[in-house]
Design a protein around this motif. Sequence first.
Motif, PDB file in Angstrom:
ATOM      1  N   LEU A 104       9.355   0.296 -12.316  1.00  0.00           N
ATOM      2  CA  LEU A 104       8.218   0.977 -11.420  1.00  0.00           C
ATOM      3  C   LEU A 104       7.270   0.236 -10.908  1.00  0.00           C
ATOM      4  CD1 LEU A 104       7.287   3.891 -10.189  1.00  0.00           C
ATOM      5  CD2 LEU A 104       6.029   4.216 -12.253  1.00  0.00           C
ATOM      6  N   ALA A 105       6.541  -0.608 -11.746  1.00  0.00           N
ATOM      7  CA  ALA A 105       5.708  -1.697 -11.554  1.00  0.00           C
ATOM      8  C   ALA A 105       6.214  -2.854 -10.590  1.00  0.00           C
ATOM      9  CB  ALA A 105       5.186  -2.448 -12.616  1.00  0.00           C
ATOM     10  N   VAL A 106       7.464  -3.074 -10.577  1.00  0.00           N
ATOM     11  CA  VAL A 106       8.124  -4.080  -9.803  1.00  0.00           C
ATOM     12  C   VAL A 106       8.063  -3.610  -8.370  1.00  0.00           C
ATOM     13  CG1 VAL A 106      10.241  -5.108  -9.153  1.00  0.00           C
ATOM     14  CG2 VAL A 106       9.521  -5.397 -11.409  1.00  0.00           C
ATOM     15  N   ILE A 108       6.381  -0.958  -6.945  1.00  0.00           N
ATOM     16  CA  ILE A 108       5.011  -0.879  -6.455  1.00  0.00           C
ATOM     17  C   ILE A 108       4.389  -2.154  -5.891  1.00  0.00           C
ATOM     18  CG2 ILE A 108       2.444  -0.434  -6.977  1.00  0.00           C
ATOM     19  CD1 ILE A 108       3.292   1.619  -8.907  1.00  0.00           C
ATOM     20  N   PHE A 109       4.808  -3.112  -6.773  1.00  0.00           N
ATOM     21  CA  PHE A 109       4.372  -4.534  -6.230  1.00  0.00           C
ATOM     22  C   PHE A 109       4.990  -4.895  -5.131  1.00  0.00           C
ATOM     23  CE2 PHE A 109       2.828  -8.712  -7.446  1.00  0.00           C
ATOM     24  CZ  PHE A 109       3.719  -9.567  -6.781  1.00  0.00           C
ATOM     25  N   ASN A 112       3.952  -2.771  -2.086  1.00  0.00           N
ATOM     26  CA  ASN A 112       2.551  -3.210  -1.499  1.00  0.00           C
ATOM     27  C   ASN A 112       2.467  -4.582  -0.798  1.00  0.00           C
ATOM     28  OD1 ASN A 112       0.584  -1.205  -1.673  1.00  0.00           O
ATOM     29  ND2 ASN A 112       1.386  -1.083  -3.859  1.00  0.00           N
ATOM     30  N   ILE A 113       3.375  -5.407  -1.400  1.00  0.00           N
ATOM     31  CA  ILE A 113       3.482  -6.790  -0.638  1.00  0.00           C
ATOM     32  C   ILE A 113       3.888  -6.483   0.588  1.00  0.00           C
ATOM     33  CG2 ILE A 113       4.717  -9.123  -0.565  1.00  0.00           C
ATOM     34  CD1 ILE A 113       3.215  -9.507  -2.783  1.00  0.00           C
ATOM     35  N   VAL A 115       3.647  -3.851   2.589  1.00  0.00           N
ATOM     36  CA  VAL A 115       2.572  -3.045   3.284  1.00  0.00           C
ATOM     37  C   VAL A 115       1.762  -4.022   3.907  1.00  0.00           C
ATOM     38  CG1 VAL A 115       0.728  -1.423   3.349  1.00  0.00           C
ATOM     39  CG2 VAL A 115       3.043  -0.820   2.537  1.00  0.00           C
ATOM     40  N   MET A 116       1.213  -5.078   2.944  1.00  0.00           N
ATOM     41  CA  MET A 116       0.100  -5.987   3.396  1.00  0.00           C
ATOM     42  C   MET A 116       0.755  -7.016   4.540  1.00  0.00           C
ATOM     43  SD  MET A 116      -2.154  -8.460   1.331  1.00  0.00           S
ATOM     44  CE  MET A 116      -2.244  -7.762  -0.346  1.00  0.00           C
ATOM     45  N   PRO A 120       2.391  -1.459   7.671  1.00  0.00           N
ATOM     46  CA  PRO A 120       3.038  -0.166   7.427  1.00  0.00           C
ATOM     47  C   PRO A 120       3.649   0.654   8.531  1.00  0.00           C
ATOM     48  CG  PRO A 120       0.798  -0.091   7.414  1.00  0.00           C
ATOM     49  CD  PRO A 120       0.895  -1.319   7.855  1.00  0.00           C
ATOM     50  N   VAL A 121       3.487   0.266   9.713  1.00  0.00           N
ATOM     51  CA  VAL A 121       4.028   0.944  10.647  1.00  0.00           C
ATOM     52  C   VAL A 121       5.534   1.049  10.901  1.00  0.00           C
ATOM     53  CG1 VAL A 121       3.801   1.526  13.188  1.00  0.00           C
ATOM     54  CG2 VAL A 121       1.718   0.503  12.165  1.00  0.00           C
ATOM     55  N   LEU A 224       7.715   1.867   2.760  1.00  0.00           N
ATOM     56  CA  LEU A 224       7.901   2.625   1.845  1.00  0.00           C
ATOM     57  C   LEU A 224       9.170   3.473   1.971  1.00  0.00           C
ATOM     58  CD1 LEU A 224       4.302   4.188   1.812  1.00  0.00           C
ATOM     59  CD2 LEU A 224       5.255   2.157   0.445  1.00  0.00           C
ATOM     60  N   PHE A 227      11.691   4.749  -1.387  1.00  0.00           N
ATOM     61  CA  PHE A 227      11.544   5.820  -2.354  1.00  0.00           C
ATOM     62  C   PHE A 227      12.673   7.062  -2.303  1.00  0.00           C
ATOM     63  CE2 PHE A 227       9.073   7.868  -5.637  1.00  0.00           C
ATOM     64  CZ  PHE A 227       8.837   9.267  -4.878  1.00  0.00           C
TER      65      PHE A 227
ATOM     66  N   SER B  46       0.440   4.254   8.518  1.00  0.00           N
ATOM     67  CA  SER B  46       1.172   3.897   9.576  1.00  0.00           C
ATOM     68  C   SER B  46       0.052   4.393  11.058  1.00  0.00           C
ATOM     69  CB  SER B  46       2.387   4.499   9.702  1.00  0.00           C
ATOM     70  OG  SER B  46       2.505   5.922   9.688  1.00  0.00           O
TER      71      SER B  46
ATOM     72  N   ILE C 305      -1.354  -4.466  -5.858  1.00  0.00           N
ATOM     73  CA  ILE C 305      -0.539  -5.616  -5.731  1.00  0.00           C
ATOM     74  C   ILE C 305      -0.794  -6.259  -7.484  1.00  0.00           C
ATOM     75  CG2 ILE C 305       0.407  -7.738  -5.321  1.00  0.00           C
ATOM     76  CD1 ILE C 305       0.225  -6.990  -2.632  1.00  0.00           C
ATOM     77  N   ALA C 308       0.015  -3.836 -10.043  1.00  0.00           N
ATOM     78  CA  ALA C 308       1.222  -3.616 -10.398  1.00  0.00           C
ATOM     79  C   ALA C 308       1.529  -4.739 -11.053  1.00  0.00           C
ATOM     80  CB  ALA C 308       1.986  -3.585  -9.259  1.00  0.00           C
ATOM     81  N   LEU C 311       0.438  -4.493 -14.813  1.00  0.00           N
ATOM     82  CA  LEU C 311       1.278  -3.830 -15.604  1.00  0.00           C
ATOM     83  C   LEU C 311       2.737  -4.385 -15.981  1.00  0.00           C
ATOM     84  CD1 LEU C 311       1.444  -1.017 -16.655  1.00  0.00           C
ATOM     85  CD2 LEU C 311       2.847  -0.326 -14.474  1.00  0.00           C
ATOM     86  N   VAL C 312       3.248  -5.047 -15.098  1.00  0.00           N
ATOM     87  CA  VAL C 312       4.358  -6.011 -15.795  1.00  0.00           C
ATOM     88  C   VAL C 312       4.119  -6.900 -16.848  1.00  0.00           C
ATOM     89  CG1 VAL C 312       6.127  -7.418 -14.813  1.00  0.00           C
ATOM     90  CG2 VAL C 312       5.387  -5.572 -13.256  1.00  0.00           C
TER      91      VAL C 312
END
Lengths: 302, 394, 349
Positions: A104-106, A108-109, A112-113, A115-116, A120-121, A224, A227, B46, C305, C308, C311-312
């Motif tokens: 899960l953490a991976v 999210i990581f 978000n990478i 997204v940044m 996100p569009v 995203l 998911f 978005s 980031i 996350a 957490l790992v």
Amino acid sequence: MGALNYIVQQTMNALSLGSTYALVAIGLVMVFGVLRLVNFAHGDLMMVACYTAFFLVATGLHLGLFSILIIAILVATLVGILMERVAYRPVRGASNIITLLTSLAVSIFIENIFVMFASPVPRSFRSITPLFLNIVNHWGTLVVSNINLVIFGVAILLLIFLLLFVTRTKLGISMRATSEDLMAAQLAGINIDRVIVTAFAIGSAIAGVAGILWAARIGRIDPLMGFTPLLKAFVAAVIGGFGSLAGAVLGAYLLGFAEIFLIGFLPPSLSSYRDAFVFLLLIIVLLVRPNGILGSIEREKV
Amino acid sequence: MKRLNLFFVVSLVLVITLLAGCAKKPAEANVIKIGGTYNLTGAMASLDVPASKGSKLAVKEINAAGGVLGKNIDYILYDGKTDSATNGSIATQLVNSDKVVAIVGNTDSDSALAIGPIAQKAGIPYLTAGATSPKLPDQVGSYMFLEPFGDNVQAAAGAEFMYNELNCKTAWLLWDKGTEYTTLLAKYWKERYEELGGKILLEDTYSQGDTDFSAQIARLRTLNPQPDGLYIAALQASDGGTIAKQLRDAGVIQPIVGGDGWDGPELVGVGGKAAENVYFTTHALANAERGTPKMKAFIEAYKKEYGAEPESAFAALGYDAIYLMADAIKRAGSTDSEAIRKALSETEGFQGITGTITYPPGKRVPQKSVTIIGIKNGQYTLAAEVTPEKIPEP
Amino acid sequence: MSNINQKSLKNFISLLELLGISSILMLALAVLGLKNPYLMRVAILVGINIILVVALNLSNGFTGIFSLGHVGFMAIGAYTSSILTLTVATKSTNLPSLPIWLAHTQFGFLPALLIAGSLAALIALLIGFPLMRLSGNYVAVATLGFLVIIHIVLINWEQFTRGARTFSGVIQYTTLWWVYIWILITIYVVWRIVHSHYGRALLAVRDDPIAAQTMGVSILRSRLLAFVVSAFLSAVGGGLMAHFLTSFSPATFYFTATFNYIIILIIGGLGSISGSVLGATLVTLLTELLRNFEQSIRLYGLSQIILAAALVLIIIFYPKGLIGYREINWLQLLKLGSTKGTNNNSERR
């Protein structure tokens, strides 16, 4: 459209939808089968493949479509292997919950990478999708597009191929041995690390393929996007049996049918409860057959 | 383990002190502080990211031209992360720690409702760039202003356009049950459409995040006779593109009408040829060739600043919102929040790139005409400029 | 005989220590918050998170029922208490189709919280009966299903919840005092259950499903008790959150929230109340700190980031969380050099 036609059309819709879920579920179960790990980042591997393809096209390098796809799948595979090495190997053998949370953490990581750095569009995937996939076939009043037929074919072929792989090849059998009993497999001389990495590589490659087909089907990608397929594949695998490849595919089709027919036949006021019914079904399956429909009854080792 | 416990506790103490430290920001005399609240990450990103870029561009331009009342604007932008608690925190930070005189931001009602009450209580005017729920000003209070028109306005425009221009006397209604915006839009549209005499043959819904609409489409195709038109309330252009594509693939050729959620390059990008005969109500035609001169200038500047054309009309909305706020501050002649609020409420005939903004007395949702864009030959063309005859009550 | 007395005294002292830590923490945050409304908000948030994570720990950590659905109980608590406390005027504008008996009543904060908690407890009892038989992974998936079902019901039951639309106009009853009192109650209740006959049985068989099967019915009853109480407290936490945010929607209580609390739980340590208290405090504060940091360098999204990645790392190096299975022992902490009476788990894996 007559009643019979309606049912046939919805059945075809269900098979199409189920096939997309099957593609994702197979990859997920492939990894779980060997590592007992639900890779929450499986959906993100799909996303990575799609973005790789997208950026390759955007750079205008004029690589053939085929090469782009190969590279995209390769990148997804590499990321998957990296994931295993960095995040999952250290927690191998820990409880299920721990490994689930690591993945899960991976996830999210990675999300978000992207997204940044990739915005996100949502982006259109149409430019990468070969034209023939978009062709829609009209058989009488029935409608089915080529992409759905392709996905169906790929899902079935993949299942057959993988089943042969785990039953006929040395590596495949080693995988099954590892999944049943890690210790015993090691004692039998199997190189656990290599088996696990291979399983991850295969699972990630499948994720890449599934991702590209998924994106081609809906026409767009975003950071995203992984998911939803993950959740669907997860439900499919639970229903069908997490330890079994055929089970995952069966579960995927059952899920597809449940979703389509719940929308198709419930009155509109209730059809939005569709997901609730699906998860209710999931809970019932868990209570009655916790290992899934095709899952084996796990023997407790004392 | 003992060492770890100690580390844990020490780091806790450290974090507390650091946090206390950064909660106070140094006061600066020669700038006008405007707060920016956008969800730069999370589900709303978005829509909010383009809007925030538009806002930042506007601030840059204004400062380059000499600022407002001789001072530069300091646009303090926080990420709300599409989380109610975070949105509340950033609002409190802006109001109490950063001491902003106004807040400009957000394109969704959830976040607006998290931020609004805090701004209201502190007497800070809050202008949303893209949140279109017409109930917001009444729900929050006198300091809450909408920059775009309300959903009731665009839904009415959509209904009238469909019924009159497109001659659709019967319709199919599909909406996303998972967001506030689409639920409200569908509700207002239905009210106006039925009032006009239109008949809705079938209503259907989907959930946010769905990518397969084959079941709903199959149900639509069983209707005999088929509806004249389709009204679809979707959250973003990529959703619209996907829905249009699946509809056209299934042989459904009737015209599609939607709300401003459909506005974005992904409509044609994802939908391709399927986007033909799709219309949507929106704020302005953000097109380099066919737009107004001001719009063209904006597109050019945006391209220069960010390296690509504006992603959607929301970029233009974010841009206009800053200019509107700057204009209000100028008219107020001071940075007193109450004066700004008054000036804002008296806005009349403000020329933005998304239209002319006038706040009717006592109302904080602007009178703005609705632009209807139609897709012809893959191009975004102006189909109509509509000011609805009758608007459903919020 | 004296052995037992010694043990209960030790346990009692650990309870006092727990309550003491929490009080000091809250005091520290309150002092900061008095001058600064933003920090006050952070303090309240820390407090609510403590309540929620300690409640979650009762179920997930101490009894091994790894529930992914507790945010569903939180949602039930939030919506129920909010519907009850809305003024009649707000009800008529926001929830026009409420049944008459509900539309004309307005409850106080405490009664609303208690009713909401009881409703959640009732639902937990109903779904608990079938679910408590399941183990490990299966319970996690089933409770996840519960979360999704609750979410969908909230989106569709417009009459009561306004559907996907924002539920706003809630009166901001939650203050640091309210939160503090509920923290004390939560810690006390959880501590009592863990150190009771039920709790001991559960702890003994937490990791041993075979032994669990031999113990049979008493285990089921214990699990159900823990699950129900945990649901009650989560609902109260949800109600406190609702009256703090004053506006929310079904999306507020879904996957993102779930992951956040699970992350705090793991970082603090499954099976340690002090771990949850300190973990909730540390993670909440750290999140705020990182958020301010990312804002100052305009690299938005960095905090997620970093968290996350953290957490790992924590899962890899400290899989039992930063505190582990035991409660933090302050006296020991102060006597750094001493190795006597170490009741801390020295095993890393």
